[in-house]
Design a protein around this motif. Structure first.
Motif, short mmCIF file in Angstrom:
data_model
loop_
_atom_site.label_atom_id
_atom_site.label_comp_id
_atom_site.label_asym_id
_atom_site.label_seq_id
_atom_site.Cartn_x
_atom_site.Cartn_y
_atom_site.Cartn_z
N VAL A 198 6.15 2.00 -4.15
CA VAL A 198 4.82 1.71 -3.59
C VAL A 198 4.64 0.22 -3.36
CG1 VAL A 198 2.34 1.74 -4.08
CG2 VAL A 198 3.72 3.79 -4.49
N SER A 199 5.14 -0.61 -4.28
CA SER A 199 4.96 -2.06 -4.14
C SER A 199 5.63 -2.60 -2.89
CB SER A 199 5.49 -2.78 -5.38
OG SER A 199 6.89 -2.55 -5.54
N LYS A 200 6.68 -1.92 -2.40
CA LYS A 200 7.36 -2.37 -1.19
C LYS A 200 6.47 -2.26 0.05
CE LYS A 200 12.08 -1.35 -2.71
NZ LYS A 200 13.33 -0.60 -2.41
N LEU A 201 5.44 -1.44 -0.03
CA LEU A 201 4.55 -1.27 1.12
C LEU A 201 3.89 -2.58 1.53
CD1 LEU A 201 2.87 2.16 0.29
CD2 LEU A 201 4.35 1.66 2.25
N PHE A 202 3.59 -3.45 0.54
CA PHE A 202 2.91 -4.70 0.88
C PHE A 202 3.75 -5.57 1.79
CE2 PHE A 202 0.54 -3.52 -2.98
CZ PHE A 202 -0.76 -3.70 -2.52
N ASP A 203 5.05 -5.65 1.53
CA ASP A 203 5.92 -6.44 2.40
C ASP A 203 5.96 -5.86 3.82
OD1 ASP A 203 6.58 -8.18 0.34
OD2 ASP A 203 8.28 -6.97 -0.32
N VAL A 204 6.01 -4.55 3.91
CA VAL A 204 6.07 -3.90 5.22
C VAL A 204 4.75 -4.07 5.96
CG1 VAL A 204 6.57 -1.73 6.42
CG2 VAL A 204 7.73 -2.24 4.29
N ILE A 205 3.63 -3.95 5.24
CA ILE A 205 2.31 -4.15 5.84
C ILE A 205 2.19 -5.56 6.40
CG2 ILE A 205 -0.16 -4.37 5.34
CD1 ILE A 205 0.26 -2.10 3.24
N ARG A 206 2.60 -6.54 5.60
CA ARG A 206 2.51 -7.93 6.04
C ARG A 206 3.39 -8.18 7.27
NH1 ARG A 206 3.36 -9.84 1.54
NH2 ARG A 206 5.55 -10.43 1.67
#
Length: 457
Positions: free
Chosen positions: A346-354
């Motif tokens: 789930v934490s990887k989503l932030f990098d992809v969102i950015r």
């Protein structure tokens, strides 16, 4: 993870009460716009909803809450109680809303001690006093011993200005050093059909239970915004109601929920399109994907409940092929497998969102576009139709968010869809535009109009 709501909203006020007394109507009236869903059906609001207003130079934040049902063991009312407790703990003032026309009810009397236990000042707001001759119905509520009692009509706005004046007088002025400077935020809408785990994912992203989660489809009804700061970047996470096809929605409340979810997509920069990995892609998923694509936001496809899938070395590849077959129009969207329940990836989503947010800000110089693409487009058009005399005059990027390109042509025919697709693919090859839709617009050569000159007699 620090929540920005408490920093931005300087004086927080919780709106509480039993079901169907008009809390959401009052919330919308005080905030000055329609944010919470309103209807005659009790229990529409479930999660706590934030809204703010500037009044008499003071910054005030209101928290709308679900209707409290004392001494219940049902799942959703019990979770609503937890949401109300959270709202009370965050707030500096409590407005206990009651129905003046119904009079004092046992439920009102049971809720009063709960409000007093908070230690926060409690004001009684007697709603549905729609005319001056109905003021008498507010008299019994003075027995509650509240600090103040207000007679209002949330529906018609009667008495709400006096209520706001009193709240503003209680609220402290915003100190200069605490005034919030504008912070660029990434708006992220979490969308999908009912019961795919949207609220669970939102709670996992935030690091605390912001939205009610149950196994009952349609638990979330309002679109719930929460601000989050992570690694110096502000995110507005928008939890939405499950979107079903128009013909499948039942009742007015669900229809409004779906409309609000669609509006959340329109204001989002990035959408997390959730799919249930156990069930694969369904027609409803494809429909939600269509809404997301039309909105123009960047899209990340999230395969949730990945921990419950039996896997081999080709499982993700098989899922990816299935998604691309069923949703060809989202071929540009990256696919991530996560588990909101366990927190897996789930934490990887932030990098992809950015990365998706940054890609949609990209602007290409007109000179670069014309030097790179005009000759290629001419060749492609000649291949598609050798007799086609449509010429490309030039290309320019009209806007970003989403990236939109305008093709000026010398003829009066429309670009063939294959030519548009070719241009989009070439733009992605050269400039990326990760997870982001690309819009192509065409400007045709204007028709010439001849002006007749009157002959001199």
């Amino acid at each position: 993870m620090p929540n920005l709501e408490s920093r931005i909203a300087m004086f927080q006020v919780a709106i509480v009460g039993r079901p169907n007394v008009g809390k959401s109507t009052l919330f919308n009236r005080l905030c000055g716009f329609r944010k919470a869903i309103v209807g005659d059906e009790p229990g529409i609001t479930r999660d706590r909803i934030y809204g703010s207003v500037q009044w008499n130079g003071k910054s005030i934040s209101f928290l709308d809450t679900g209707g409290l049902i004392p001494e219940t063991r049902e799942v959703i009312p019990e979770r609503i109680y937890c949401q109300v407790e959270a709202a009370l703990s965050e707030s500096r003032l409590v407005l206990m809303v009651v129905d003046g026309r119904a009079g004092i009810t046992p439920a009102d009397e049971q809720l009063l001690p709960i409000m007093r236990k908070t230690g926060k000042p409690v004001w009684t707001v007697v709603n549905k006093i729609d005319a001056a001759d109905l003021e008498i119905y507010a008299a019994p509520f003075y027995e509650f011993g509240s600090e103040q009692v207000f007679s209002i009509s949330a529906e018609h706005g009667l008495g709400t200005a006096d209520l706001l004046d009193a709240i503003a007088e209680r609220a402290e002025a915003v100190p200069v050093e605490e005034e919030s400077t504008p912070v660029e935020e990434i708006k992220v809408a979490v969308v999908g059909r009912p019961n795919v785990g949207k609220s669970s994912l939102v709670n996992r992203l935030l690091g605390f239970e912001r939205s009610i989660v149950t196994d009952v489809p349609g638990t979330t009804r309002d679109s719930v915004d929460t601000l989050l700061m992570r690694d110096g970047i502000s995110y507005r996470i928008i939890d939405t109601a499950g979107i079903r096809r128009k013909g499948k929605t039942e009742g007015r409340v669900e229809k409004i929920s779906v409309v609000m979810a669609q509006k959340s997509l329109e204001r989002a920069d990035v959408a997390l399109l959730l799919l249930d990995a156990r069930e694969g892609v369904t027609k409803q998923d494809a429909g939600v994907g269509g809404y997301a694509s039309e909105s123009g936001c960047s899209i990340i496809i999230v395969l949730n409940k990945w921990d419950l899938v039996e896997k081999d070395t080709h499982t993700l590849e098989t899922f990816t092929d299935s998604i691309h077959r069923r949703m060809k129009y989202l071929a540009y969207a990256p696919i991530l497998s996560v588990s909101a329940l366990t927190g897996q990836r789930v934490s990887k989503l932030f990098d992809v969102i950015r990365k998706a947010y940054e890609a949609r800000q990209t602007r290409i110089l007109t000179g670069t576009l014309n030097n790179m693409f005009v000759p290629d487009l001419e060749k492609e058009m000649a291949i598609q139709n050798p007799n086609h005399r449509l010429g490309i005059r030039y290309i320019t990027q009209a806007r970003s968010n989403p990236p939109t390109f305008v093709v000026f042509t010398s003829g009066r025919d429309r670009l063939h869809f294959s030519t548009e697709r070719y241009l989009v693919n070439r733009l992605r090859e050269q400039f990326g535009f990760f997870a982001t839709p690309i819009r192509i617009q065409q400007r045709l050569k204007p028709f010439k109009t001849s002006k007749r000159k009157d002959s001199k007699k």
